[in-house]
Design a protein around this motif. Sequence first.
Motif, short mmCIF file in Angstrom:
data_model
loop_
_atom_site.label_atom_id
_atom_site.label_comp_id
_atom_site.label_asym_id
_atom_site.label_seq_id
_atom_site.Cartn_x
_atom_site.Cartn_y
_atom_site.Cartn_z
N VAL A 33 4.00 3.79 -6.32
CA VAL A 33 3.91 5.21 -6.70
C VAL A 33 3.40 5.28 -8.14
CG1 VAL A 33 5.75 5.87 -5.13
CG2 VAL A 33 6.32 5.28 -7.49
N LYS A 34 2.72 6.38 -8.42
CA LYS A 34 2.12 6.54 -9.75
C LYS A 34 2.07 8.03 -10.09
CE LYS A 34 -2.15 5.43 -12.28
NZ LYS A 34 -3.51 4.83 -12.15
N ASP A 35 2.58 8.39 -11.24
CA ASP A 35 2.54 9.78 -11.71
C ASP A 35 3.15 10.74 -10.71
OD1 ASP A 35 1.22 8.87 -14.01
OD2 ASP A 35 -0.75 9.13 -13.06
N GLY A 36 4.27 10.33 -10.10
CA GLY A 36 4.97 11.20 -9.17
C GLY A 36 4.32 11.37 -7.83
N GLN A 37 3.39 10.46 -7.48
CA GLN A 37 2.69 10.55 -6.20
C GLN A 37 2.61 9.17 -5.56
OE1 GLN A 37 -1.13 12.22 -7.23
NE2 GLN A 37 -0.33 14.31 -7.39
N VAL A 38 2.42 9.15 -4.23
CA VAL A 38 2.24 7.89 -3.51
C VAL A 38 0.83 7.40 -3.75
CG1 VAL A 38 2.26 6.77 -1.26
CG2 VAL A 38 3.94 8.56 -1.77
N GLU A 39 0.70 6.19 -4.25
CA GLU A 39 -0.59 5.63 -4.63
C GLU A 39 -1.07 4.57 -3.65
OE1 GLU A 39 -3.96 4.95 -7.23
OE2 GLU A 39 -2.51 6.60 -7.01
N ALA A 40 -0.14 3.76 -3.12
CA ALA A 40 -0.52 2.67 -2.22
C ALA A 40 0.55 2.50 -1.16
CB ALA A 40 -0.71 1.38 -3.00
N TYR A 41 0.11 2.19 0.05
CA TYR A 41 1.03 2.03 1.18
C TYR A 41 0.45 0.97 2.11
CZ TYR A 41 4.18 3.46 5.04
OH TYR A 41 5.12 3.49 6.04
N ASP A 42 1.17 -0.13 2.24
CA ASP A 42 0.76 -1.24 3.09
C ASP A 42 1.83 -1.45 4.14
OD1 ASP A 42 -0.58 -3.46 4.08
OD2 ASP A 42 0.25 -4.84 2.59
N LEU A 43 1.50 -1.22 5.40
CA LEU A 43 2.47 -1.34 6.48
C LEU A 43 2.00 -2.41 7.47
CD1 LEU A 43 5.12 -0.13 7.64
CD2 LEU A 43 3.68 1.33 9.08
N SER A 44 2.86 -3.39 7.69
CA SER A 44 2.58 -4.47 8.64
C SER A 44 3.58 -4.37 9.78
CB SER A 44 2.69 -5.83 7.97
OG SER A 44 1.74 -5.96 6.92
N ILE A 45 3.09 -4.44 11.01
CA ILE A 45 3.93 -4.24 12.20
C ILE A 45 3.77 -5.44 13.12
CG2 ILE A 45 4.39 -2.78 14.20
CD1 ILE A 45 2.98 -0.50 12.57
N ALA A 46 4.90 -5.99 13.56
CA ALA A 46 4.88 -7.11 14.50
C ALA A 46 5.65 -6.72 15.75
CB ALA A 46 5.49 -8.35 13.89
N MET A 47 5.04 -6.92 16.89
CA MET A 47 5.70 -6.71 18.18
C MET A 47 4.94 -7.48 19.25
SD MET A 47 4.61 -2.83 19.43
CE MET A 47 5.11 -1.98 17.94
N ILE A 60 -3.86 8.46 1.40
CA ILE A 60 -3.28 7.64 0.33
C ILE A 60 -4.41 6.76 -0.21
CG2 ILE A 60 -1.54 5.88 -0.18
CD1 ILE A 60 0.05 7.04 2.24
N PRO A 61 -4.59 6.72 -1.52
CA PRO A 61 -5.76 6.01 -2.06
C PRO A 61 -5.91 4.57 -1.58
CG PRO A 61 -4.72 7.31 -3.78
CD PRO A 61 -3.84 7.41 -2.58
N HIS A 62 -4.81 3.85 -1.54
CA HIS A 62 -4.84 2.46 -1.07
C HIS A 62 -3.89 2.37 0.12
CE1 HIS A 62 -6.92 1.61 -4.83
NE2 HIS A 62 -5.95 2.27 -5.43
N HIS A 63 -4.44 2.22 1.31
CA HIS A 63 -3.65 2.42 2.52
C HIS A 63 -4.10 1.43 3.59
CE1 HIS A 63 -1.88 5.60 5.51
NE2 HIS A 63 -1.15 4.52 5.41
N ARG A 64 -3.16 0.67 4.09
CA ARG A 64 -3.51 -0.36 5.08
C ARG A 64 -2.43 -0.42 6.16
NH1 ARG A 64 -4.82 -5.89 2.37
NH2 ARG A 64 -2.56 -6.10 2.19
N VAL A 65 -2.86 -0.57 7.39
CA VAL A 65 -1.95 -0.77 8.52
C VAL A 65 -2.47 -1.97 9.31
CG1 VAL A 65 -0.97 0.17 10.63
CG2 VAL A 65 -1.33 1.67 8.66
N THR A 66 -1.62 -2.97 9.46
CA THR A 66 -2.00 -4.21 10.14
C THR A 66 -1.03 -4.49 11.27
OG1 THR A 66 -2.74 -5.07 8.00
CG2 THR A 66 -2.57 -6.64 9.82
N GLY A 67 -1.57 -4.83 12.42
CA GLY A 67 -0.74 -5.18 13.57
C GLY A 67 -0.76 -6.68 13.81
N TYR A 68 0.42 -7.22 14.11
CA TYR A 68 0.57 -8.65 14.40
C TYR A 68 1.18 -8.80 15.79
CZ TYR A 68 -0.22 -9.26 9.40
OH TYR A 68 -0.77 -9.24 8.14
#
Length: 746
Positions: free
Chosen positions: A475-489, A522-530
Amino acid sequence: MSRLGKITRRTLLVGAVAVAGGVAFGTWRYKTPYKNPLLAGLNEGDAALTPYVLIAPDGITLITPRADKGQGAYHAQALLIAEELDVELDQISLDPGAPDVAYWNQALAEEASEFLVPAGGFMQDAAQTAVSAVSKFIGLQITGGSTTIPDGFDKLRAAGASARETLKLAATEQSGVPVSDLRTQSGAVILPDDSRLPYTALAARAATLDPVQDVPLREPSEWRLIGKPTDRLDIVPKSTGTQDYGIDVTVPGMVHATVLMNPSQGGGLGKYDTSEAFKIKGVSSVVEITGGLGIIADNTWRAIQGARAIEASWPKGPMPETMEAHWLALSDSFTADAQDSRKRDDGDVDAALGADAVTAEYRAPYLAHAPLEPLNAVVRVDDDGAEVWTGTQVPRFLQANVARLSGLSPDQIKVLGKMIGGSFGHRLEDEVVKQATEIAMQMKGTPVKLTYSREEDMLHDFPRQIAMARMRGLVKDGQVEAYDLSIAMPSVTGSQMARQNQTVPGPDSQIVAGAFEQPFAIPHHRVTGYRAPELAPISSWRSVGASSNGFFYNAGLDELIHAAGADPLEERLRLCNDPLSQKVLEAIAEMSNWSGPAPSAGVGRGVAFTKSFGVPCAEVVDIKQTEDGLRITNVWVAAEVGTVVDPVNFENNVAGGVIFGLGHAMFGEITYEGGVAEQKNYDLFPSMRINQCPEIMVRGLENGDRVLGVGEPPVPPAAPALASAIFALTGTRLREMPFSKFVPFA
């Protein structure tokens, strides 16, 4: 750069394959309609005007091929046909029809193509055409993915319109009045002098005509039924106990059966002693089937008692022995070798995240389908053909499997679809029919009614996938700046299709469904599936991958918003870059009179948003503390579906999805010990009770130009909205379901 601005090698290849596929199949062949399956075996004087409309001298029958599992699918399909056919709902009878390629599900193609290629543009259109072509040519007749309304909205109205205009043409031939001077109303063609020619009286003449094609559909301002509250056609029989389900089927001369399967799924048949079973009155035989035994008796209860009397030793199945081993397999899957997809990769996540990153891990357990109606089927096999009576979402897969087991051809297998007493994805499987067929093959000519006991049903369910997610964010300056979500199933699609002797190449969209497509810039945003290895065999469960990913994505986002010191709803609105989703968030704020996570003393409020199956859906949950534990008091739900076909059924489906999602988030869990499910009945697999049910306020938005289904989309936001409310009230951050392991519920 946004992912929508990138053309990856995979995207390019898929786009190229899509174009090549379209050329290979031939546009002309793709656009050519299938033959009308109703034309075979018509009685004299009957008119099968389209695959969905059958007019006979004694009545009007509408074909509703998408399975009804309690969600009102038969009624909704009939309503769409009746809108253009100009019949009243009390003038028709319904028939799910026989399995046929003509009833392929086109709407399933759109979601698949959007995963293969980013939405919008030439390549996505080409991918959709190619996937649709493949779906059509293999006759993919499936009920699922909340596609009954999207698939049928134009198709069924067009069928009604074609039949209507053909009946008008028949009236012209009979009366000499030009078609332009005729109108239709309440199942009749109306002549200029207001005399009526009932459709049933025109059937014989209409049967001699070529159906009128390409009839313009009516504008919304002309609709009589769509968008208006209607009484569902099954309300009276269900309210009076007269509705027939698969479990009610009775066929002359049939015997009753149940199964005793290896409790460790996949373990096969071991040693057994049936001597005690034959001491049960009415038990006549015990036969071997794949993975277990079939017990035959003169009624279901005696068959089940016979099964319980059998002494058996069972080989262990292939799944891990303990739940710890299941979770470890997921944890070990967050590796480059196990990466299945990365469909969201905006900005530069690795460069943005540093030592100050917020991190968390989330878990979602296996969940049983556990519908009220246990698995059942009646199967008769002889040398010339076979008949199957059952409720199914996959009639053509079922037909193919009975053919394979019996040595007959698929066109020798007659399937009579029945109303289903709950499914939630359960009837996308057809193991009960395969087993009934194996028993029937050993009793040629005798109908076999196979019914599972509740315990066998839950022990051998193919549950919702187990899943784990890991979040990193900044988070930066009261806002969400980066979000990296990794999911395994494990792969739901891989497990499910393997039981249909099918393999599906490429990544499994369900591993990241309900996460990668969320409309937040979100400026830096990634979703990865495993892709984790297969553990317990799994299947589609109401909202499939999104059922767990909706929790993962919202829970991670909530933690980042809290770290930023922002408001959970206002920050979602600020980040949202999709106008339709913005309207949904604005609607839920207005409906709930949103004023923050703590609107009043002693009340905690949570919000969640998930776009799944194309539907943006937002929910707000209020809870309060009582002497007996936490109580959910109110839930508000808003969903964008383009057009609400039936407001009453819409509200019921949405409210049901909320209850389903909340109840399982609160209490639901299937665990395995020694490869055997420990929860064998409802006493060990509880859900929300009537006294725990909150007041639910529903709003359907109609701003989009796509007509969408709502059977599944209300489920994914329910768990995270509840978790958010619990955090607001108690300060306890829940990262694992079921929540009752950590907090008490009243």
